[in-house]
Design a protein around this motif. Sequence first.
Motif, short mmCIF file in Angstrom:
data_model
loop_
_atom_site.label_atom_id
_atom_site.label_comp_id
_atom_site.label_asym_id
_atom_site.label_seq_id
_atom_site.Cartn_x
_atom_site.Cartn_y
_atom_site.Cartn_z
N SER A 110 -6.16 7.79 -8.42
CA SER A 110 -5.17 7.22 -7.50
C SER A 110 -5.88 6.51 -6.35
N LEU A 121 0.82 -1.21 0.00
CA LEU A 121 0.00 0.00 0.00
C LEU A 121 0.86 1.26 0.00
N PHE A 173 -5.72 4.60 4.04
CA PHE A 173 -6.87 4.95 3.22
C PHE A 173 -7.41 6.33 3.60
N HIS A 215 -7.12 3.29 -7.65
CA HIS A 215 -5.98 2.43 -7.79
C HIS A 215 -5.58 1.81 -6.44
N GLY A 216 -5.62 2.66 -5.43
CA GLY A 216 -5.28 2.17 -4.09
C GLY A 216 -6.24 1.09 -3.62
N ASP A 256 -5.67 -2.08 -5.60
CA ASP A 256 -4.44 -2.72 -5.12
C ASP A 256 -4.67 -3.47 -3.82
N LEU A 263 -5.33 8.64 1.70
CA LEU A 263 -5.72 8.70 0.29
C LEU A 263 -6.98 9.56 0.13
N ASP A 270 1.45 2.81 -3.31
CA ASP A 270 0.39 3.64 -3.88
C ASP A 270 0.38 5.04 -3.28
N LEU A 271 0.69 5.05 -1.99
CA LEU A 271 0.69 6.35 -1.32
C LEU A 271 1.87 7.21 -1.78
#
Lengths: 218, 218, 218, 218
Positions: free
Chosen positions: B94, B81, B142, B97-98, B101, B145, B84-85
Amino acid sequence: MEKREVQASVKDERLVQKRRDQMIKGAVALFKQKGFHRTTTREIAKAAGFSIGTLYEYIRTKEDVLYLVCDSIYDHVSERLQEDLAVEKGTLDSLKHGIADFFQVMDEMQAEVLVMYQEVKSLSKDALPYVLKKEMEMVAMFEELLTRCVENGELTLSEKQIELIAHNIFVQGQMWGFRRWALRRLFTLEEYIEMQTEILLSGVQGRVSGAVAVPEKG
Amino acid sequence: MEKREVQASVKDERLVQKRRDQMIKGAVALFKQKGFHRTTTREIAKAAGFSIGTLYEYIRTKEDVLYLVCDSIYDHVSERLQEDLAVEKGTLDSLKHGIADFFQVMDEMQAEVLVMYQEVKSLSKDALPYVLKKEMEMVAMFEELLTRCVENGELTLSEKQIELIAHNIFVQGQMWGFRRWALRRLFTLEEYIEMQTEILLSGVQGRVSGAVAVPEKG
Amino acid sequence: MEKREVQASVKDERLVQKRRDQMIKGAVALFKQKGFHRTTTREIAKAAGFSIGTLYEYIRTKEDVLYLVCDSIYDHVSERLQEDLAVEKGTLDSLKHGIADFFQVMDEMQAEVLVMYQEVKSLSKDALPYVLKKEMEMVAMFEELLTRCVENGELTLSEKQIELIAHNIFVQGQMWGFRRWALRRLFTLEEYIEMQTEILLSGVQGRVSGAVAVPEKG
Amino acid sequence: MEKREVQASVKDERLVQKRRDQMIKGAVALFKQKGFHRTTTREIAKAAGFSIGTLYEYIRTKEDVLYLVCDSIYDHVSERLQEDLAVEKGTLDSLKHGIADFFQVMDEMQAEVLVMYQEVKSLSKDALPYVLKKEMEMVAMFEELLTRCVENGELTLSEKQIELIAHNIFVQGQMWGFRRWALRRLFTLEEYIEMQTEILLSGVQGRVSGAVAVPEKG
DNA sequence: GATGAATGAGTGTTCATTCAT
DNA sequence: CATGAATGAACACTCATTCAT
């Protein structure tokens, strides 16, 4: 669905029910505290208020206790949900009401739900399918509530979406039970119910008017 | 966060790591199959490829194995993770996408997640908080995000909503892992990702324009 | 005949044999005193000189102990009898010698024989046939001794008579072991051997020539 | 000999006898099937046709049941043998008849004999001597039969020989009961009786005159 | 007299952990 | 460092026996 019978040596059905209730109550408390495996049958007997010998007059194996606990939980929850289903509406409000009710039961039966949730996998290959089926039945209740709304034109959802959302509702209910160590710090039950319902329905209602996508396109 | 140390008699750090990796790999397979409690230390040693005596050169108690397993799982998931961050975007894409993933990792590590999920409660009062903290860290990713999206004006969400949705994402990820017996029959992983994301974002995006709420008000 | 294996966790064959010998010795003493069922595994372990845990490193169930005891008894007895058979004579003297030897072993192993005799029926359906077969083998040894005498013209006996007399010898041997509370008051072992042999052979030889009684009278 | 009393709470002697007969009948069937130790008091009660509580109105301990069973068996056998003794003859034929009768009873009561034979040692130090004495009494009956023949000049036997042969007869009778798995394949009961009697008497008669073999040859 | 629910000591067996080699 | 034999506390489950109804 057929009840999976747990055999008892004692014949008096009323007594069996009474003793099993004592048993379940004591067992839930213990399982919650230390889990199924770390709880001994003697502890269960003691918590239930009788001797180990008596315990085994009402069950055959330790696993029976777990099964009885799981079964009792589902029975309680189902009963509550059935009441909501009984009112044949198909309105958004009835759906909201059903969700709120479910979350509330999950809150009230927090201990039991936690136990069940973490210990089902300890059930034998014999009892597991039965318990899983019960779970599916509960999910099916939400599918029913959702389907009615769709039939009523209150929501526009595909079959698959109904199924997924029913699962989501179910899992979010459980989530309140077994993640309360995290959630309780952030929300009251009422807030949790309101916010989850809002998210759920705003996404879902949006589909009715197609308006949701607009900003994305715009 | 500080690593909670598991004491080993062996000094050679490289060897310790190697042995523990063997151990974790074997243990996950076994725990998945029969759960933590039904797995014996001997079995773990055997699955790891060494003797029971050797096992105890690298841990102090059986519970250490469970802790090591949990720790390793979180490490893997977090690592994934974090990638992604790392890409500092704050766009809806994004976020999507996170989520994708995360769901994918949950799918790949299904066994591990299941294990961890059902066995954490077996951790001692010593190790549990540490593992729980790790979980919070993942939820926090999260939140991060989502917060970026809000800051970027892509979403309009209150603090509390961010936290709730982060939890929802996390739980839905786990749900794919431990409810796969039900979900796999209905969805492929791709469908599941797509549909969950859609529900999540349609509800959430709607808030940007206020369009969602309209029908409710009207 | 194939040995029915009793599984041990310990690999070192020599150690296994040593521990089992300790075990058998202790078990025979206990079984003799209180029987198989009234003897606890803990008592067996203690009598053998090790802990209950260690006991179970060398057997799988309590019944294994009984089987081991029975097996060991037959092995000892068989071994002894084989020596008599090894001398390929077929004379009356060799037969007498065989009988005397057998009775002597039964006397020496009195405790073991008693135990085995009273507890075989406690063996599982798995082990029982194996033990019974061993018993048949021992009876067969006497049949062999008798057959040789017949072939040598020392005795005249039909097939069936050979079988019956072999059984008789066997049972009279056991009888000395398990009825000694009655017989010991009447006979010494030597007397018993002599008198039984005399009865047996006088009846049997008489068939040949009727001459048997003569020398005794003369 | 004095009857060893088994205490009952119930006073009505007739009822006591009736209940105990039910009990013995059920118990024999069960003991035969699974042995004394593997049979539970509940099973005995059920097989007897009444409740566990009632069972304990007629006995004091489980062992009492075993004693009652053994006692009843000996009573039956003795009774039968007494009839043969009643005819005061002292001829070889009456001896033969007695042996044949005994073997026949052993055949008929095979189940009971087997049970008794394998379970007597489970009797307490209190009941065992009593049962053993009964056994001696039965051996004594054969001694009596033999003694009469000797007194009548039909046989020439020393005191000790009489005792030994009486034991032999007794043991051969039991042998038919508990070795039937081996013997049944070789002989019918009639053959067994005839052959054993022949061996016994040919050896024994031979002592009188050496004439035994003659008739066969002639 | 009959019943059967209650009891708890006792049993076989397992398994985490230690430690001498 | 590695091994695996030894340990014994702990557990699920049974069953003879009692006693209130």
